[in-house]
Motif scaffolding. Structure first.
Motif: not given
Length: 176
Positions: A55-79
C-alpha cells in the motif's frame, strides 16, 4: 456503443470493424512505443518491482505500471468487444475474432509483442475459449494464424520460441 460522460456525451464511438486491422495495430503500437520509451530501467529491478503491491509503495515503478495497465486494457478491450453486444450472432462474433487475429498478426509484423500477447491472452481466456460454435465459424486461415501466433508465447522450454524471436529481432535491428 456510446460514450458515457464528458464532452460529446451520447455520441456514437466508432466500432472496431470500421477500422482496418493495420490502423488498430499501428495505434496500439504507437501507444505501446510511447510507454516503453518512458520505462526507467531501474523500475524493472526485482527489488523495486516486487514492492509494487504494498500500500505505501503504490507510486513505485510508475513507468512499468503504465505498461501493465496498457496490456490489461488491450486484453479487456478484446474480451469486451466480443461480449458487450448480446445480440451478436455466431458468424458476427466469428468475424470479430478474425478481426482481432488480423490485428494480432499485424502487431507481430510491427514487432509489437506486448499488444500481440495481450490480444492472444484475451483470445485464449476462458470466456472466449468456450465459444466453441464461434471458433468453428472462424475461417481456417485465421484459425491457423491464431495457432501459429500462439506458439510464439508457448510455455514450452521456458518460452523458448518467444526468446528466440526476440533475439532475432534484436540482432536484425542492432539493439543488442
Amino acid at each position: 456503443m456510446t460514450e458515457a460522460a464528458g464532452p460529446g456525451a451520447g455520441r456514437e464511438l466508432p466500432a472496431l470493424l470500421s477500422f482496418t486491422v493495420e490502423e488498430v495495430a499501428e495505434q496500439l503500437t504507437l501507444m505501446d512505443s510511447n510507454l516503453f520509451r518512458a520505462v526507467q530501467p531501474f523500475h524493472c529491478l526485482g527489488c523495486v518491482w516486487s514492492q509494487r503491491d504494498k500500500k505505501e509503495k503504490q507510486r513505485v515503478a510508475p513507468s512499468v505500471r503504465a505498461t501493465v495497465a496498457q496490456f490489461n486494457a488491450v486484453t479487456s478491450c478484446v474480451i469486451t468487444s466480443l461480449f458487450e453486444d448480446l445480440t451478436l450472432r455466431v458468424h458476427q462474433r466469428a468475424h470479430l475474432l478474425e478481426k482481432w487475429i488480423g490485428v494480432a498478426q499485424h502487431c507481430r509484423t510491427l514487432r509489437n509483442f506486448s499488444s500481440l500477447y495481450a490480444i492472444l491472452s484475451a483470445l485464449q481466456s476462458n470466456p472466449v475459449y468456450r465459444l466453441k460454435r464461434t471458433w468453428a465459424a472462424v475461417n481456417r486461415n485465421a484459425r491457423s494464424s491464431f495457432h501459429k501466433l500462439s506458439e510464439i508465447f508457448s510455455e514450452d522450454n521456458n518460452h523458448l520460441n518467444c526468446r528466440e524471436i526476440l533475439l532475432q529481432v534484436a540482432q536484425r535491428t542492432g539493439s543488442l
